[in-house]
Design a protein around this motif. Structure first.
Motif, short mmCIF file in Angstrom:
data_model
loop_
_atom_site.label_atom_id
_atom_site.label_comp_id
_atom_site.label_asym_id
_atom_site.label_seq_id
_atom_site.Cartn_x
_atom_site.Cartn_y
_atom_site.Cartn_z
N TYR A 11 0.98 -1.37 0.01
CA TYR A 11 0.15 -0.11 -0.13
C TYR A 11 0.78 1.39 0.35
N ASP A 12 1.90 1.10 0.53
CA ASP A 12 2.81 2.49 0.43
C ASP A 12 3.31 2.90 -0.46
N ASP A 13 3.04 1.79 -1.66
CA ASP A 13 3.86 2.84 -3.43
C ASP A 13 2.47 2.31 -4.08
N TYR A 14 1.62 1.54 -4.08
CA TYR A 14 0.54 1.74 -4.99
C TYR A 14 -0.56 1.87 -4.06
N ASP A 15 -1.18 2.73 -3.97
CA ASP A 15 -3.13 2.87 -2.68
C ASP A 15 -3.49 4.13 -3.30
N GLY A 16 -3.46 3.99 -4.73
CA GLY A 16 -4.38 4.99 -5.30
C GLY A 16 -3.96 6.71 -5.24
N HIS A 17 -3.36 6.57 -5.36
CA HIS A 17 -2.55 8.47 -5.33
C HIS A 17 -1.95 9.07 -6.03
N TYR A 18 -1.53 8.28 -7.36
CA TYR A 18 -1.00 8.39 -8.09
C TYR A 18 -1.58 9.38 -9.03
N ASP A 19 -3.04 10.09 -8.54
CA ASP A 19 -4.09 10.94 -9.52
C ASP A 19 -2.74 12.47 -9.02
N ASN A 20 -1.73 12.15 -8.04
CA ASN A 20 -0.96 13.64 -7.68
C ASN A 20 0.16 13.75 -8.12
N LEU B 9 0.19 12.27 3.42
CA LEU B 9 -0.58 11.27 3.90
C LEU B 9 -2.10 10.68 2.80
N GLY B 10 -1.82 9.54 3.39
CA GLY B 10 -2.73 8.56 2.64
C GLY B 10 -4.09 9.33 3.51
N GLY B 11 -5.55 8.94 2.47
CA GLY B 11 -7.14 9.63 3.09
C GLY B 11 -7.11 8.78 4.00
N ILE C 87 -0.26 4.85 13.02
CA ILE C 87 -1.03 4.66 13.51
C ILE C 87 -1.29 3.02 12.78
N GLN C 88 -1.84 2.35 13.63
CA GLN C 88 -1.93 1.05 13.64
C GLN C 88 -3.26 0.51 13.11
N ASP C 89 -3.04 -0.04 11.77
CA ASP C 89 -4.77 -0.51 11.64
C ASP C 89 -5.17 -1.29 12.05
N PRO C 90 -6.20 -0.77 11.79
CA PRO C 90 -7.58 -0.99 13.67
C PRO C 90 -7.68 -2.47 12.53
N GLY C 91 -7.45 -3.52 11.44
CA GLY C 91 -8.02 -4.03 11.24
C GLY C 91 -6.90 -5.35 11.00
N ASP C 92 -5.46 -4.16 11.17
CA ASP C 92 -4.34 -5.47 11.53
C ASP C 92 -3.47 -4.89 12.90
N ALA C 93 -3.34 -5.55 13.57
CA ALA C 93 -2.40 -4.37 14.54
C ALA C 93 -0.58 -5.21 14.54
N THR C 94 -0.01 -5.84 13.06
CA THR C 94 0.48 -5.22 12.63
C THR C 94 1.20 -4.25 11.73
N ASN C 95 0.22 -4.09 11.34
CA ASN C 95 0.23 -3.03 10.23
C ASN C 95 0.77 -1.20 10.87
N ASN C 96 1.16 -0.44 10.35
CA ASN C 96 1.03 0.98 11.02
C ASN C 96 0.64 1.22 9.45
N ILE C 97 -0.39 1.94 9.48
CA ILE C 97 -1.26 2.32 7.92
C ILE C 97 -0.22 3.83 7.17
N SER C 98 0.33 4.16 8.56
CA SER C 98 0.79 5.77 7.48
C SER C 98 2.58 5.45 7.41
N ARG C 99 2.84 3.94 8.16
CA ARG C 99 4.51 4.10 7.72
C ARG C 99 5.66 4.47 6.36
N GLY C 100 4.32 5.01 5.03
CA GLY C 100 4.32 5.31 3.94
C GLY C 100 5.03 6.45 4.27
N SER C 101 4.51 7.48 5.11
CA SER C 101 4.69 9.21 4.87
C SER C 101 5.43 9.45 5.98
#
Ligand SMILES: Nc1ncnc2c1ncn2[C@@H]1O[C@H](COP(=O)(O)OP(=O)(O)OP(=O)(O)O)[C@@H](O)[C@H]1O
Ligand SMILES: [Mg+2]
Length: 582
Positions: free
Chosen positions: A72-81, A332-334, A413-427
């Motif tokens: 997700y860090d690389d391909y998360d739907g934000h190439y729009d910018n 920072l992703g959505g 930020i811990q992913d509420p769906g996966d405690a091992t995933n930091n959703i903002s690690r790409g930021s």
């Protein structure tokens, strides 16, 4: 290393100026672009982050991320910018000033039609803005009704007579949100777009279906936002490189996709393209249900958290306009934005105590949001997570599975769906994000002081919110028509979850029935089979002492990570759900 005080919203209340006073709760509740191929990006140390191999087959760009780690860090739907060259090429000091003074504004919509419109706007002989940069006139003579103001949400919505500037800001936030909220036509266009692609997918693979998640399934999209979809199949085999390429080719041949990119080897393989009819950017991922789970959870958050939609949309637009919402370039992703706003609102002491009604205090809350994450938040030490459905702060050192961070000054930020995933690690561009938030706080508070002392005559045509966000593009109506047309993505997501919980229940009953047959009248309650425990939080349970203590103790909750709540019989990849039955 950058050190900060720990976040403490109670300090924020004191530090907020008199011009942004809270409005007490009246009825306190009882309780609480043209698509560009991605550039090779560099990490904070300047290393090549993703060794992308790039080939073109039949006009389809095939990108292989041979590092295969980031997903997700690389391909998360934000190439729009695509990164603004104007901003990225300037000297660091100048860049900071641009960010802080709102001079880095880039128009809102990413769809090519709106980009065109924006270019036309620039070419138009626009009315020279008055000294504060505000012009409230619209060039209605031009057929396309292009805007000649950066703050169109103030047109015919004058709040300059408000006694409290904070109320003025609150009203502007509401106006902005209704200005950018979707019209009937826009909702229908999104529904139709998804319908066309789904039909094609069903035709191509008869055991597969297309589901929508992300901002379209949560009603948190801006005009021009992409649509995130996922294909889930009975066989669970649609995420191979050959499947991705075959589907991309099929969509192209059917005239349903242009500007196609196939990103096959990332942790989250994905196809990206533009729907030629609507010009909406589409991301399709494969065989993963976590986005569908997250969409449901976010909708629950929205129901339970007044102000979440409003502040989230403002922050999204704020970051979008500064090219700071693109995870690919460290923004920072959505998903992270929603989590930050949810956490801020849910842990706000005066909201918890029902002293204030958030919807009546959006202005002060926005100022405080910028102050918290721009000035006070302890990024070095604190992670954001949830426990029993409520956000809490957690010392980073207590997050056992926290992946290695590029620097201690980073958002976790811990992913509420996966405690091992930091959703903002790409930021990784947190410095610019923080500076932009801090700059917004300064700009907004200064503006409040300035307008507070101005005469009513001087205030006419001025905007408070326009000091930090702008909108350029086609003129829109102030119509939030979400109640007039059904957002099919939401309905389908609800149906998906209903269906899924029915299957889970049936499986559970079956498994307990078998037990009864065998053991006759010896009643044994067996643990349901679990392939993998997933800590997807269900509806909130008891808020208990966790959050209250977290507030009092400077919001460091030494509570363990999210307790996994297992869904009986849940299988991660094969849930027996047949999307075609929907
Ligand atoms: N880092 C991540 N880890 C796990 N899931 C993620 C991550 N980033 C995104 N997702 C999933 O993808 C969904 C869409 O994320 P995205 O960041 O595109 O937000 P969005 O709400 O769709 O915003 P936007 O309108 O800007 O596209 C999220 O709701 C989440 O399910
Ligand atoms: Mg999205």
């Amino acid at each position: 290393m950058e050190k900060n005080n720990l976040a403490n919203p109670s300090n924020l209340i004191q530090s907020t100026s008199n011009t942004t006073k809270f409005k007490k709760a009246k009825n306190p509740k009882k309780s609480r672009k043209s698509r560009k191929a991605p550039k090779r990006s560099q990490d904070a140390l300047g290393n090549d982050k993703n060794h992308i191999e790039r080939t073109t087959m039949d006009d389809i760009v095939v990108l292989d991320d041979v590092s295969d780690t980031e997903g997700y860090d690389d391909y998360d739907g934000h190439y729009d910018n695509p990164q603004s060259s104007e901003i990225s090429n300037v000297a660091p000091q100048l860049k900071v000033n641009l960010l802080a003074s709102n001079e880095d504004f880039i128009a809102l919509s990413n769809s090519s039609s709106d980009e065109e419109a924006t270019d036309k706007v620039k070419a138009q002989p626009t009315k020279k803005p008055i000294s504060d940069g505000v012009s409230s006139s619209v060039d209605t003579t031009h057929t396309a009704k292009l805007l000649t103001t950066d703050y169109p949400w103030i047109i015919n919505h004058d709040h300059s007579k408000q006694k409290e500037i904070a109320d003025w800001l609150t009203m502007e936030i509401r106006d902005f949100v209704s200005y950018i909220s979707p019209s009937k036509e826009e909702i229908k266009e999104r529904n139709d777009t998804i319908g066309r692609i789904r039909d094609a997918v069903n035709h191509f693979w008869n055991d597969a279906n297309l589901h929508v998640f992300g901002s379209y399934a949560t009603d948190l999209y801006l005009p021009g936002s992409d649509i995130d979809c996922v294909i889930i199949s009975e066989k669970g085999d649609k995420d191979s490189r050959s499947s991705l390429y075959a589907l991309a080719n099929f969509l192209k041949k059917r005239g349903l996709a242009t500007d196609i990119e196939v990103i096959a080897k990332a942790r989250v393989p994905i196809i990206k393209f533009i729907d030629p009819r609507s010009k909406i950017h589409i991301d399709v991922s494969f065989e993963r249900i976590n986005g569908l789970e997250a969409a449901k959870l976010i909708r629950e958050w929205l129901n339970d958290t007044p102000g979440l939609r409003e502040i989230t949309l403002i922050v999204k637009q704020f970051l979008h306009a500064r090219r700071l919402n693109n995870v690919h370039t460290g923004g920072l992703g959505g998903f992270s934005i929603i989590c930050l706003v949810f956490s801020f609102l849910q842990m706000h002491p005066r909201i918890i105590s029902n002293e204030i009604d958030p919807m009546e205090n959006l202005g002060v809350l926005l100022v405080e949001f910028f102050e918290l994450y721009g000035k006070n938040f302890g990024y070095d030490d604190i992670a954001i997570t949830t426990a029993n459905g409520y956000p809490i702060y957690l010392p980073k050192s207590d997050w056992k599975g926290l992946q290695q961070l590029r620097s201690s000054f980073s958002l976790a930020i811990q992913d509420p769906g996966d405690a091992t995933n930091n959703i903002s690690r790409g930021s990784f561009n947190l410095r610019d994000i923080k500076k932009a938030f801090a700059g917004a706080f300064d700009l907004l508070t200064n503006r409040c002081f300035e307008l507070d002392t101005a005469s009513f005559k001087e205030r006419i045509g001025k905007s408070v919110l326009g000091n930090v966000i702008k909108y350029r593009g086609k003129q829109r109506d102030f119509k939030d028509e979400r109640s007039l047309v059904i957002n099919k993505a939401i309905i389908e997501n609800e149906n998906y979850h209903k269906k899924r919980s029915t299957i889970v229940r049936e499986e559970f009953i079956e498994s307990t029935d078998d037990t009864n047959d065998e053991k006759d009248d010896i009643y044994i309650v067996e643990e349901p089979p679990l392939k993998k425990q997933k800590p997807m939080l269900k509806k909130k349970e008891s808020r208990g002492v966790v959050k209250i203590n977290a507030q009092r103790d400077n919001i460091i909750a030494a509570t363990p990570l999210t307790t996994p709540i297992a869904i009986p019989g849940e299988q991660e990849n094969n849930d027996d759900y047949n999307p075609l039955d929907c």
